[in-house]
Design an enzyme around this catalytic site. Structure first.
Site, PDB file in Angstrom:
ATOM      1  N   SER A 237       1.292  97.800 -30.878  1.00 45.88           N
ATOM      2  CA  SER A 237       0.608  98.356 -31.941  1.00 45.88           C
ATOM      3  C   SER A 237      -0.723  99.242 -31.692  1.00 45.88           C
ATOM      4  O   SER A 237      -1.277 100.186 -31.987  1.00 45.88           O
ATOM      5  CB  SER A 237       0.307  97.276 -33.239  1.00 45.88           C
ATOM      6  OG  SER A 237      -0.375  96.428 -32.504  1.00 45.88           O
TER       7      SER A 237
ATOM      8  N   ALA B 251      -4.918  97.910 -35.975  1.00 42.00           N
ATOM      9  CA  ALA B 251      -4.160  98.801 -35.699  1.00 42.00           C
ATOM     10  C   ALA B 251      -3.529  99.702 -36.718  1.00 42.00           C
ATOM     11  O   ALA B 251      -3.222 100.802 -36.785  1.00 42.00           O
ATOM     12  CB  ALA B 251      -3.139  98.418 -34.684  1.00 42.00           C
TER      13      ALA B 251
ATOM     14  N   LYS C  14     -12.904  84.505 -32.431  1.00 31.08           N
ATOM     15  CA  LYS C  14     -12.832  84.766 -33.687  1.00 31.08           C
ATOM     16  C   LYS C  14     -11.337  84.661 -34.226  1.00 31.08           C
ATOM     17  O   LYS C  14     -11.097  84.434 -35.525  1.00 31.08           O
ATOM     18  CB  LYS C  14     -13.246  86.270 -34.221  1.00 31.08           C
ATOM     19  CG  LYS C  14     -12.871  87.482 -33.513  1.00 31.08           C
ATOM     20  CD  LYS C  14     -11.636  87.806 -34.067  1.00 31.08           C
ATOM     21  CE  LYS C  14     -10.713  88.887 -33.350  1.00 31.08           C
ATOM     22  NZ  LYS C  14      -9.507  89.488 -33.982  1.00 31.08           N
TER      23      LYS C  14
ATOM     24  N   SER D 193      -4.050  90.594 -40.183  1.00 27.21           N
ATOM     25  CA  SER D 193      -4.282  89.645 -39.096  1.00 27.21           C
ATOM     26  C   SER D 193      -3.044  88.945 -38.784  1.00 27.21           C
ATOM     27  O   SER D 193      -2.965  87.933 -39.534  1.00 27.21           O
ATOM     28  CB  SER D 193      -5.519  89.001 -39.207  1.00 27.21           C
ATOM     29  OG  SER D 193      -5.612  87.610 -38.638  1.00 27.21           O
TER      30      SER D 193
ATOM     31  N   VAL E 292       2.419  88.889 -30.692  1.00 23.46           N
ATOM     32  CA  VAL E 292       1.536  87.794 -29.909  1.00 23.46           C
ATOM     33  C   VAL E 292       0.475  87.476 -30.987  1.00 23.46           C
ATOM     34  O   VAL E 292      -0.416  88.117 -31.443  1.00 23.46           O
ATOM     35  CB  VAL E 292       1.046  88.487 -28.722  1.00 23.46           C
ATOM     36  CG1 VAL E 292       0.241  87.306 -28.032  1.00 23.46           C
ATOM     37  CG2 VAL E 292       2.135  88.425 -27.951  1.00 23.46           C
TER      38      VAL E 292
ATOM     39  N   GLU F  86      -2.801  85.711 -30.516  1.00 26.54           N
ATOM     40  CA  GLU F  86      -3.797  85.615 -29.563  1.00 26.54           C
ATOM     41  C   GLU F  86      -4.607  84.261 -29.709  1.00 26.54           C
ATOM     42  O   GLU F  86      -4.874  83.638 -28.553  1.00 26.54           O
ATOM     43  CB  GLU F  86      -4.761  86.793 -29.477  1.00 26.54           C
ATOM     44  CG  GLU F  86      -4.017  88.041 -29.130  1.00 26.54           C
ATOM     45  CD  GLU F  86      -3.760  88.263 -27.717  1.00 26.54           C
ATOM     46  OE1 GLU F  86      -3.577  87.229 -26.875  1.00 26.54           O
ATOM     47  OE2 GLU F  86      -3.453  89.261 -26.963  1.00 26.54           O
TER      48      GLU F  86
END
Length: 343
Positions: A18, A145, A196, A259, A284, A286
Site C-alpha cells: 500500500s 497510504a 508509536k 491504522s 503486517v 508492525e
C-alpha cells in the site's frame, strides 16, 4: 548514483504494497520516471492488468506510466533514488538483494517503520550494514497510504545524514498535497515511527475494551513520554518526538481506522487472540514486532516504559487486557515532569 539536480528523476520503488503504491503514484504525479518492484510475479501481473492494488490499496488508480517489474536490477540499476517500501521484517533480506544492483553514494530512502528484533538496530542502520556504499535516508510522519494515494494533504519529515541529500529528496517528494520537512535526526525519526505503533496497539486495546477518549488521551500522552525517554537515551532529540514523526504519527495511528495497529488492538481488546487479530487485519501489524524490540531496548537502556511493557504482557504472556490497564492506573504516584521546580 550521486545527486543530480535536473527536475525529472529515475526512481525505483522496492516493494509494491500500500505505501509503495501510494508513493509511486505521488512521485509519478511529481513528474518522475517510476519503476515499481515486487518479488511476487503474480502481484506484478495484477498491477499491470488492473492498474491498482486491489487488495492493499483499493480504489486508487496508478498511473499508466509506472513500470511494474519483478526484476530487481530493472527497478534499481541507474536510479537516482531507491525507495525501500517493504515491511520492516523484510528490510534486511531486501537490502541484501540490492547489494549487486547499486553503486557508491546510491540514495536509498527507507519508508518502513520498525526496529529489528534480533539486533535492536533501526532500519536505516540495518540498511547501512547491508549496503555500506549507500546514502540512507528515512521518510516518516502521519501518512496513511489510503489518504496519500487519494491526494489528501499530508505532511512528513525526511531524515538524512547531510543537508544536501535531505534538500534533494525534499524537492523530489514535495507536492501541493505532500509537504516534506527535513531533519538530521534519523534515529529520533525512526524510533518515533516504530514505537508509536506499539502505543497504537494499546489505544486499540482500550477501544476494544470499551474505554473512552479520556483513556486514549492518557495512553497517547504517557506513551509519548515513554517514546521520548528511550529516544533521548539512544541519541535522538526530544524535539523530534514533539514533531511529525513523533506526536504527529502517534495521533494518526491511535485515532484512525486506517491504522492496522489500532485495528489489531481493538480485536485483542474484544477478546480475539493475537493470531486471530493479525489474520483479520490481513496486513503486517508492525507494532507486534516492534514491541519485542522495545522491551529489550528499555531493559538495555534502563528506561521505564510501563505502557509498552503491559502491551508486551498482553500480546505474548496471556495477560488479561483489563488487568493490564488496571495496573497502569495503580502504579506508584508520580510527578508528571520530575524536573520542574516547586516554589
Amino acid at each position: 548514483m550521486g545527486i543530480h539536480m535536473s527536475s525529472r528523476k529515475k526512481i525505483g520503488i522496492i516493494g509494491a504494497g500500500s505505501w509503495g503504491s501510494a508513493l509511486a503514484l505521488l512521485l509519478c504525479s511529481n513528474g518522475h520516471e517510476v519503476t515499481m518492484w515486487s518479488k511476487i510475479e503474480e502481484e506484478i501481473q495484477m498491477l499491470r492488468r488492473e492498474g491498482e492494488h486491489k487488495e492493499k490499496l483499493p480504489g486508487v488508480k496508478l498511473s499508466e506510466s509506472i513500470l511494474f517489474t519483478s526484476n530487481l536490477k530493472e527497478a534499481s540499476i541507474e536510479k537516482d533514488v531507491l525507495v525501500l517500501a517493504v515491511p520492516s521484517l523484510y528490510t534486511r533480506t531486501t537490502a541484501r538483494l540490492l547489494k549487486e544492483c547499486i553503486g557508491k553514494g546510491q540514495i536509498v530512502v527507507n519508508v518502513a517503520k520498525g526496529i529489528e528484533e534480533q539486533t535492536l538496530m533501526t532500519l536505516s542502520e540495518v540498511i547501512g550494514e547491508e549496503l555500506p556504499m549507500a546514502n540512507v535516508a528515512v521518510l516518516s510522519g502521519p501518512s496513511h497510504a489510503e489518504e496519500v494515494g487519494r491526494g489528501i494533504p499530508t505532511t512528513c519529515v525526511m531524515g538524512a545524514r547531510d543537508r544536501k541529500t535531505a534538500e534533494f529528496l525534499q524537492t523530489i517528494f514535495m507536492s501541493p498535497v505532500f509537504r516534506v520537512y527535513i531533519s538530521p535526526d534519523r534515529i529520533g525519526i525512526e524510533l518515533g515511527g516504530a514505537l508509536k505503533n506499539v502505543i497504537a496497539l494499546a489505544a486499540g486495546i482500550a477501544d476494544g475494551l470499551g474505554y473512552g477518549d479520556n483513556t486514549k488521551a492518557a495512553l497517547m500522552t504517557r506513551g509519548l513520554a515513554e517514546m521520548t525517554r528511550l529516544g533521548e537515551k539512544m541519541g535522538g532529540k526530544d524535539v523530534t518526538f514533539y514533531g511529525l514523526s513523533g506526536i504527529g504519527d502517534l495521533i494518526v495511528t491511535c485515532a484512525s481506522m486506517h491504522s492496522r495497529n489500532r485495528r489489531a488492538g481493538i480485536l485483542i481488546g474484544q477478546g480475539f487472540s493475537l493470531d486471530q487479530a493479525m489474520e483479520k487485519v490481513n496486513m503486517v501489524v508492525e507494532g507486534v514486532y516492534a514491541v519485542k524490540a522495545a522491551v529489550k531496548l528499555a531493559e538495555k537502556y534502563k528506561v521505564d516504559m510501563p505502557i509498552i511493557y503491559q502491551v508486551h504482557q498482553v500480546l505474548f504472556h496471556g495477560k488479561n487486557a483489563k488487568e493490564a490497564v488496571h495496573e497502569l492506573m495503580l502504579r506508584d504516584k508520580k510527578l508528571e515532569h520530575g524536573d520542574l521546580p516547586w516554589k
